[in-house]
Design an enzyme around this catalytic site. Structure first.
Site, short mmCIF file in Angstrom:
data_model
loop_
_atom_site.label_atom_id
_atom_site.label_comp_id
_atom_site.label_asym_id
_atom_site.label_seq_id
_atom_site.Cartn_x
_atom_site.Cartn_y
_atom_site.Cartn_z
N ASP A 91 -7.08 -1.54 6.48
CA ASP A 91 -8.46 -1.70 6.02
C ASP A 91 -9.36 -1.77 7.24
O ASP A 91 -8.93 -2.15 8.33
CB ASP A 91 -8.56 -2.97 5.17
CG ASP A 91 -9.88 -3.08 4.44
OD1 ASP A 91 -10.69 -2.13 4.54
OD2 ASP A 91 -10.11 -4.10 3.78
N ASP A 270 -3.53 -2.43 -3.47
CA ASP A 270 -3.10 -3.55 -2.63
C ASP A 270 -3.72 -4.81 -3.18
O ASP A 270 -4.79 -4.77 -3.80
CB ASP A 270 -3.54 -3.35 -1.17
CG ASP A 270 -5.01 -3.74 -0.98
OD1 ASP A 270 -5.27 -4.86 -0.52
OD2 ASP A 270 -5.90 -2.92 -1.32
#
Length: 377
Positions: A91, A270
Site C-alpha cells: 500500500d 486485504d
C-alpha cells in the site's frame, strides 16, 4: 502475461483470474494477509506458506519509517529482508498518513506529516512514494491517494478525487521513468476514490482507466458506511473499471463482505480482521465466530472447526485455546492466527472452485447459511 481471466461465472460478475509476477503467480479471488511492517502478526513465514498464502501485503509508510529504505536497500529488498519468496503488494501509506489528522498537511505537492514514532517531519509526494516502493521491491505498488473520513461533504470529495487523479498521473509518469531495483518487474495500481457518491466514483474510475495502470483498486470504503452502501458502490464502480485488469477492494473485510464483493467482480482483498480478531481471542469457523474466552469453552474438548483443517483445528481444543488466552500465553495468538488465516484462504479457494463449476451463488448461500447458524442460536 501479467493478468488473465480464466473463468467467468454465468450468473454474476464473479470470475477466476491469474496474476503472474516474477515472484510467482496466483489465482483470484485472493485474500492477502496484512504484513504491515514486514511481518504478518503472530505467524511466521513458514506457516504462511503452510496455510496457503500466495501473496502478502506490506505498508510503505511503516516500512519507510522502520526499518527505513536504507536498511531495505542494503538487504536487497523486502523479500530478502523478511525471507518471503512469493509476491508482495505494498500500500502507498496514504491511509496511514491521512489517519494522522492532527499531524499532517495536504497540498498539491503531497502530504507532509509527522512520524508517529518520533515526531520528525516527512513529505510524501507521488514520486517519492514510487521511489520508496522501488526500494522495497514489492511486486505490486499502489499510488499515493487521498483518503477522506466518512461521511464527507460532496464538494470536499470532488476536490479530493481531483487531487487523487493528479497524484495518480504523477505517480504513473514517474513509475514509467524509473526501473526496478533488484531485477524483478514491478506493477503499479491506481486507486479509485469518490466516497459514497456514484458520479464521483465513475469519474475517478474513468480518469484512472485513461492512465492505463496495471490494475485498479477501490479505496475509501469500509470506513463506517453501511455494508449495503459499500456493496452498491462496489457494484456501481466496477461497471467503469477495465475488464482486462485486476480489481482490488482495499481493507475489506468480513467473510460476508468478501463473498458479496466477489459476486460483484472483485478479484483481490486485504484486511487485518482475521489476524486482529485472532489476537483478541476470536476464531472464524464454518459455523460463525467462536469467542474463545467465553466460559462455555472451558470443558469443550472437540475440534473448534472440523471443516477448516488448520493445524490449530486438527490439534487443539477450544478448552486448551481458552486456557492459553486466559493465561495470556503468546501461543494463543499464534494458534488462533494460523486458523483464521487458513479459514480465509479456504474461503477464497472454495469461491474459485465454485466459480469454475458455475455454482457460485449456491456456494455463497450455503456458506452464509451455515456461517450464521452459530450466531443465530
Amino acid at each position: 502475461m501479467f493478468f488473465d481471466v480464466l473463468s467467468q461465472d454465468s450468473t454474476t460478475r464473479a470470475r477466476v483470474c491469474e496474476i503472474t509476477t516474477d515472484h510467482g503467480s496466483f489465482q483470484t479471488p485472493i485474500f492477502m494477509p496484512v504484513g504491515t511492517q514486514g511481518t504478518v502478526k503472530a505467524i511466521e513465514q513458514r506457516e504462511l506458506d503452510e496455510i496457503g498464502a500466495k501473496i502478502i501485503l506490506g505498508n510503505t509508510y511503516h516500512l519507510y519509517l522502520r526499518p527505513c529504505t536504507e536498511v531495505l536497500e542494503a538487504a536487497g529488498g523486502l523479500h530478502k529482508f523478511m525471507n518471503w519468496n512469493k509476491p508482495i503488494l505494498t500500500d502507498s501509506g496514504g491511509f496511514q498518513v491521512f489517519s494522522l489528522s492532527a499531524l499532517r498537511k495536504i497540498t498539491d505537492e503531497g502530504a507532509e506529516f509527522k512520524s508517529h514514532l518520533d515526531g520528525s517531519t516527512h513529505l510524501f509526494t507521488p514520486e517519492k512514494v514510487v521511489d520508496i516502493q522501488r526500494v522495497i521491491g514489492s511486486d505490486i505498488m499502489m499510488v499515493l491517494d487521498e483518503c477522506l473520513e466518512n461521511p464527507a461533504e460532496y464538494e470536499k470529495v470532488k476536490e479530493s478525487v481531483s487531487l487523487t487523479s493528479r497524484w495518480a498521473k504523477r505517480s504513473k509518469d514517474h513509475f514509467d521513468k524509473t526501473g526496478e531495483r533488484y531485477g524483478k518487474k514491478q506493477f503499479l495500481f491506481g486507486i479509485i476514490q469518490g466516497s459514497t457518491f456514484n458520479d464521483l466514483r465513475k469519474a475517478s474510475a474513468l480518469e484512472l482507466a485513461e492512465m492505463d495502470f496495471d490494475g485498479y483498486a477501490i479505496g475509501g470504503l469500509a470506513v463506517g458506511e453501511e455494508n449495503s452502501v459499500m456493496y452498491d458502490i462496489v457494484e456501481h464502480t466496477i461497471e467503469y473499471m477495465p475488464q482486462n485488469k485486476p480489481r482490488y477492494l482495499m481493507g475489506v473485510g468480513t467473510p460476508e463482505d468478501l463473498l458479496n464483493a466477489i459476486e460483484r467482480g472483485v478479484d483481490m482483498f486485504d484486511c487485518v480482521m482475521p489476524t486482529r480478531n485472532a489476537r483478541n481471542g476470536t476464531m472464524f469457523t464454518s459455523t460463525g465466530k467462536l469467542r474463545l474466552r467465553n466460559l462455555e469453552n472451558r470443558l469443550r474438548f472437540d475440534s473448534p472447526d472440523e471443516e477448516v483443517e488448520s493445524y490449530t483445528s486438527k490439534n487443539f481444543t477450544p478448552a486448551y485455546l481458552r486456557h492459553l488466552f486466559i493465561s495470556d500465553e503468546m501461543l494463543a495468538a499464534q494458534l488462533a492466527t494460523i486458523h483464521n488465516l487458513r479459514f480465509y484462504m479456504k474461503l477464497v479457494e472454495d469461491s474459485r472452485q465454485a466459480i469454475k463449476d458455475q455454482r457460485f451463488l449456491e456456494y455463497k448461500r450455503s456458506f452464509l447459511e451455515k456461517y450464521n447458524s452459530l450466531n443465530s442460536k
